[in-house]
Motif scaffolding. Structure first.
Motif, PDB file in Angstrom:
ATOM      1  N   GLY A   1       0.608  -1.263   0.143  1.00 38.94           N
ATOM      2  CA  GLY A   1      -0.176  -0.109  -0.102  1.00 38.94           C
ATOM      3  C   GLY A   1       0.891   1.233  -0.136  1.00 38.94           C
ATOM      4  N   GLY A   2       0.275   2.287   0.195  1.00 35.97           N
ATOM      5  CA  GLY A   2       0.930   3.837   0.281  1.00 35.97           C
ATOM      6  C   GLY A   2       0.788   4.493   1.352  1.00 35.97           C
ATOM      7  N   VAL A   3       0.888   5.976   1.327  1.00 35.19           N
ATOM      8  CA  VAL A   3       0.783   6.728   2.383  1.00 35.19           C
ATOM      9  C   VAL A   3      -0.524   7.176   2.648  1.00 35.19           C
ATOM     10  CG1 VAL A   3       2.949   7.578   2.200  1.00 35.19           C
ATOM     11  CG2 VAL A   3       1.440   8.807   0.918  1.00 35.19           C
ATOM     12  N   ASP A   4      -1.438   6.641   1.734  1.00 37.94           N
ATOM     13  CA  ASP A   4      -2.786   7.096   1.878  1.00 37.94           C
ATOM     14  C   ASP A   4      -3.673   6.102   2.642  1.00 37.94           C
ATOM     15  OD1 ASP A   4      -2.735   5.463  -0.251  1.00 37.94           O
ATOM     16  OD2 ASP A   4      -3.862   6.233  -1.305  1.00 37.94           O
ATOM     17  N   ALA A   5      -2.827   5.016   3.176  1.00 42.59           N
ATOM     18  CA  ALA A   5      -3.464   4.169   4.111  1.00 42.59           C
ATOM     19  C   ALA A   5      -4.367   4.743   5.205  1.00 42.59           C
ATOM     20  CB  ALA A   5      -2.677   3.016   4.662  1.00 42.59           C
ATOM     21  N   PRO A   6      -5.712   4.310   5.370  1.00 42.47           N
ATOM     22  CA  PRO A   6      -6.579   5.014   6.225  1.00 42.47           C
ATOM     23  C   PRO A   6      -5.958   5.477   7.687  1.00 42.47           C
ATOM     24  CG  PRO A   6      -7.813   3.393   5.198  1.00 42.47           C
ATOM     25  CD  PRO A   6      -6.335   3.149   5.009  1.00 42.47           C
ATOM     26  N   ASP A   7      -5.237   4.553   8.455  1.00 42.09           N
ATOM     27  CA  ASP A   7      -4.814   5.038   9.745  1.00 42.09           C
ATOM     28  C   ASP A   7      -3.392   5.858   9.628  1.00 42.09           C
ATOM     29  OD1 ASP A   7      -2.975   2.959   8.393  1.00 42.09           O
ATOM     30  OD2 ASP A   7      -3.136   1.536  10.017  1.00 42.09           O
ATOM     31  N   LEU A   8      -2.617   5.738   8.363  1.00 39.05           N
ATOM     32  CA  LEU A   8      -1.638   6.657   8.173  1.00 39.05           C
ATOM     33  C   LEU A   8      -1.952   8.311   8.009  1.00 39.05           C
ATOM     34  CD1 LEU A   8       0.827   4.705   5.946  1.00 39.05           C
ATOM     35  CD2 LEU A   8       0.845   5.194   8.417  1.00 39.05           C
ATOM     36  N   LEU A   9      -3.436   8.198   7.264  1.00 40.11           N
ATOM     37  CA  LEU A   9      -4.080   9.632   6.967  1.00 40.11           C
ATOM     38  C   LEU A   9      -4.776  10.010   8.218  1.00 40.11           C
ATOM     39  CD1 LEU A   9      -5.869   8.949   3.741  1.00 40.11           C
ATOM     40  CD2 LEU A   9      -4.042  10.682   4.021  1.00 40.11           C
ATOM     41  N   ALA A  10      -5.235   9.270   9.106  1.00 40.48           N
ATOM     42  CA  ALA A  10      -5.774   9.601  10.426  1.00 40.48           C
ATOM     43  C   ALA A  10      -4.732  10.519  11.142  1.00 40.48           C
ATOM     44  CB  ALA A  10      -6.644   8.583  10.982  1.00 40.48           C
ATOM     45  N   LEU A  11      -3.537   9.763  11.351  1.00 42.65           N
ATOM     46  CA  LEU A  11      -2.520  10.243  12.225  1.00 42.65           C
ATOM     47  C   LEU A  11      -2.028  11.599  11.452  1.00 42.65           C
ATOM     48  CD1 LEU A  11      -0.414   6.820  13.078  1.00 42.65           C
ATOM     49  CD2 LEU A  11      -1.739   8.342  14.685  1.00 42.65           C
ATOM     50  N   ALA A  12      -1.895  11.638  10.125  1.00 42.00           N
ATOM     51  CA  ALA A  12      -1.280  12.830   9.566  1.00 42.00           C
ATOM     52  C   ALA A  12      -2.358  14.007   9.696  1.00 42.00           C
ATOM     53  CB  ALA A  12      -1.144  12.624   8.081  1.00 42.00           C
ATOM     54  N   HIS A  13      -3.637  13.785   9.472  1.00 44.02           N
ATOM     55  CA  HIS A  13      -4.583  14.779   9.732  1.00 44.02           C
ATOM     56  C   HIS A  13      -4.977  15.336  10.927  1.00 44.02           C
ATOM     57  CE1 HIS A  13      -6.418  13.470   5.581  1.00 44.02           C
ATOM     58  NE2 HIS A  13      -5.566  14.036   5.336  1.00 44.02           N
ATOM     59  N   ARG A  14      -4.836  14.329  11.963  1.00 47.83           N
ATOM     60  CA  ARG A  14      -5.425  14.994  13.421  1.00 47.83           C
ATOM     61  C   ARG A  14      -4.014  15.173  14.354  1.00 47.83           C
ATOM     62  NH1 ARG A  14      -9.700  10.455  14.883  1.00 47.83           N
ATOM     63  NH2 ARG A  14      -9.449  11.612  16.718  1.00 47.83           N
TER      64      ARG A  14
ATOM     65  N   ARG B   1       8.379   1.330  22.378  1.00 47.80           N
ATOM     66  CA  ARG B   1       7.759   0.928  21.312  1.00 47.80           C
ATOM     67  C   ARG B   1       6.033   0.820  21.525  1.00 47.80           C
ATOM     68  NH1 ARG B   1      11.495  -3.194  21.745  1.00 47.80           N
ATOM     69  NH2 ARG B   1      11.927  -1.750  23.596  1.00 47.80           N
ATOM     70  N   LEU B   2       5.415   1.446  20.639  1.00 43.10           N
ATOM     71  CA  LEU B   2       4.012   1.296  20.790  1.00 43.10           C
ATOM     72  C   LEU B   2       3.470   0.712  19.522  1.00 43.10           C
ATOM     73  CD1 LEU B   2       1.270   2.523  22.126  1.00 43.10           C
ATOM     74  CD2 LEU B   2       1.327   4.358  20.345  1.00 43.10           C
ATOM     75  N   VAL B   3       2.833  -0.679  20.025  1.00 44.38           N
ATOM     76  CA  VAL B   3       2.257  -1.433  18.803  1.00 44.38           C
ATOM     77  C   VAL B   3       0.672  -1.514  18.921  1.00 44.38           C
ATOM     78  CG1 VAL B   3       2.045  -3.933  17.911  1.00 44.38           C
ATOM     79  CG2 VAL B   3       4.394  -3.047  19.220  1.00 44.38           C
ATOM     80  N   LEU B   4       0.208  -0.846  17.857  1.00 41.36           N
ATOM     81  CA  LEU B   4      -1.326  -0.960  17.491  1.00 41.36           C
ATOM     82  C   LEU B   4      -1.695  -2.121  17.045  1.00 41.36           C
ATOM     83  CD1 LEU B   4      -0.862   2.676  17.027  1.00 41.36           C
ATOM     84  CD2 LEU B   4      -2.304   1.955  18.977  1.00 41.36           C
ATOM     85  N   GLN B   5      -2.212  -3.143  17.296  1.00 40.69           N
ATOM     86  CA  GLN B   5      -2.462  -4.390  16.662  1.00 40.69           C
ATOM     87  C   GLN B   5      -3.846  -5.203  16.795  1.00 40.69           C
ATOM     88  OE1 GLN B   5       0.601  -5.265  15.419  1.00 40.69           O
ATOM     89  NE2 GLN B   5       0.556  -7.244  14.551  1.00 40.69           N
ATOM     90  N   GLY B   6      -4.388  -5.314  15.479  1.00 37.94           N
ATOM     91  CA  GLY B   6      -5.490  -6.050  15.652  1.00 37.94           C
ATOM     92  C   GLY B   6      -5.854  -7.401  16.142  1.00 37.94           C
ATOM     93  N   THR B   7      -6.834  -7.826  16.672  1.00 37.57           N
ATOM     94  CA  THR B   7      -7.088  -8.992  17.039  1.00 37.57           C
ATOM     95  C   THR B   7      -7.449 -10.096  16.225  1.00 37.57           C
ATOM     96  OG1 THR B   7      -9.660  -8.450  17.236  1.00 37.57           O
ATOM     97  CG2 THR B   7      -8.333  -7.914  19.252  1.00 37.57           C
TER      98      THR B   7
ATOM     99  N   LEU C   1     -11.884   2.598  15.817  1.00 36.13           N
ATOM    100  CA  LEU C   1     -10.325   2.073  16.183  1.00 36.13           C
ATOM    101  C   LEU C   1      -9.251   3.122  15.733  1.00 36.13           C
ATOM    102  CD1 LEU C   1     -10.944  -1.625  15.131  1.00 36.13           C
ATOM    103  CD2 LEU C   1     -10.983  -0.632  17.604  1.00 36.13           C
ATOM    104  N   ARG C   2      -9.570   3.595  14.447  1.00 35.05           N
ATOM    105  CA  ARG C   2      -8.624   4.705  14.178  1.00 35.05           C
ATOM    106  C   ARG C   2      -8.542   5.835  14.914  1.00 35.05           C
ATOM    107  NH1 ARG C   2     -10.580   3.281   9.021  1.00 35.05           N
ATOM    108  NH2 ARG C   2     -12.060   4.984   8.862  1.00 35.05           N
TER     109      ARG C   2
END
Length: 237
Positions: free
Chosen positions: A41-54, A156-162, A214-215
């Motif tokens: 994928g790229g830099v427009d992944a939803p979680d990367l965008l959420a961090l960048a925007h907020r 290190r902070l790990v944000l991991q799905g179940t 979750l984001r």
């Protein structure tokens, strides 16, 4: 994201060809967070965008690095040593111009998290944020990448799905508690469970919490982590 804030693009030369930073700047930054994208994928992944925007609203300038293979239109990532080489070259260039002297936190999603872990020491990062750290290939738990997660000598902070088939949150916790792992080393890793999320951050239809919720949780936890490393409290986003 504050109204009127524009994303700044910064092209950088690397041994692998041109890379590109997508820069979301805080008005009064207290820290920098540099994020890499995944292998598919790229830099427009939803979680990367959420961090960048907020996060800029919380005083964190966010830089998303687009690897040269992606800038060139490639569909498959290059080998890890080349990813590390481009990442290090790009950051060496851009850090002198964006936020010099600010605390640096690196991270990324999936393969980008691996790159950040492998290079944290060389960059002098204060911490690493791992979104969907790929502990192993699906169905191949015996080929663990835990040593990469343990390599940095910083928090290190790990944000991991179940439901992550590359290693769930429970899998990461279990691996860190393994008999061969130095407890002092493992103590530097905080695992945040994202209930119902798969490797891409998706959840089943009708699930609660939703992917968007979750984001938001990921943004809040990342803000607190980064700002804490910078010497201040996290601000809820």
């Amino acid at each position: 994201m504050s109204p009127g804030r524009a994303v700044r693009l910064v092209e950088v030369a690397t041994p692998q060809g041109p890379g590109r930073f997508h820069v979301d700047e805080a008005d009064a930054p207290v820290a920098l967070l540099v994020l890499g994208h995944g292998a598919g994928g790229g830099v427009d992944a939803p979680d990367l965008l959420a961090l960048a925007h907020r996060l800029p609203d919380d005083g964190v300038t966010v830089l998303r690095f687009e690897q040269p293979w992606r800038v060139a239109g490639g569909r498959v990532a290059v080998r890890p040593p080349r990813l590390d080489e481009a990442w290090l070259a790009g950051l060496t260039t851009v850090l002198a111009a964006v936020g010099p002297g600010l605390p640096l936190v690196t991270g990324g999603r999936s393969a980008g998290a691996r790159v950040a872990c492998r290079t944290a020491a060389g960059l002098g990062a204060s911490g690493v944020v791992c979104l969907s750290f790929p502990l192993h290939l699906p169905g191949r738990p015996e080929r663990s990448r835990l040593p990469e997660l343990l390599a940095p000598d910083v928090p290190r902070l790990v944000l991991q799905g179940t439901r992550d088939t590359f290693g769930s949150a429970a899998d990461v916790v279990a691996a860190l508690a393994g008999p061969e792992v130095d407890p002092a080393r493992a103590a530097g890793v905080e695992v945040v469970e994202l209930a119902g999320a798969d490797h891409g951050g998706r959840v089943p239809r009708g699930a609660a919490p939703t992917a968007a919720e979750l984001r938001s949780e990921a943004v809040t936890r990342t803000s607190a982590f980064v700002r804490g490393l910078a010497g201040g409290p996290g601000i809820p986003s």
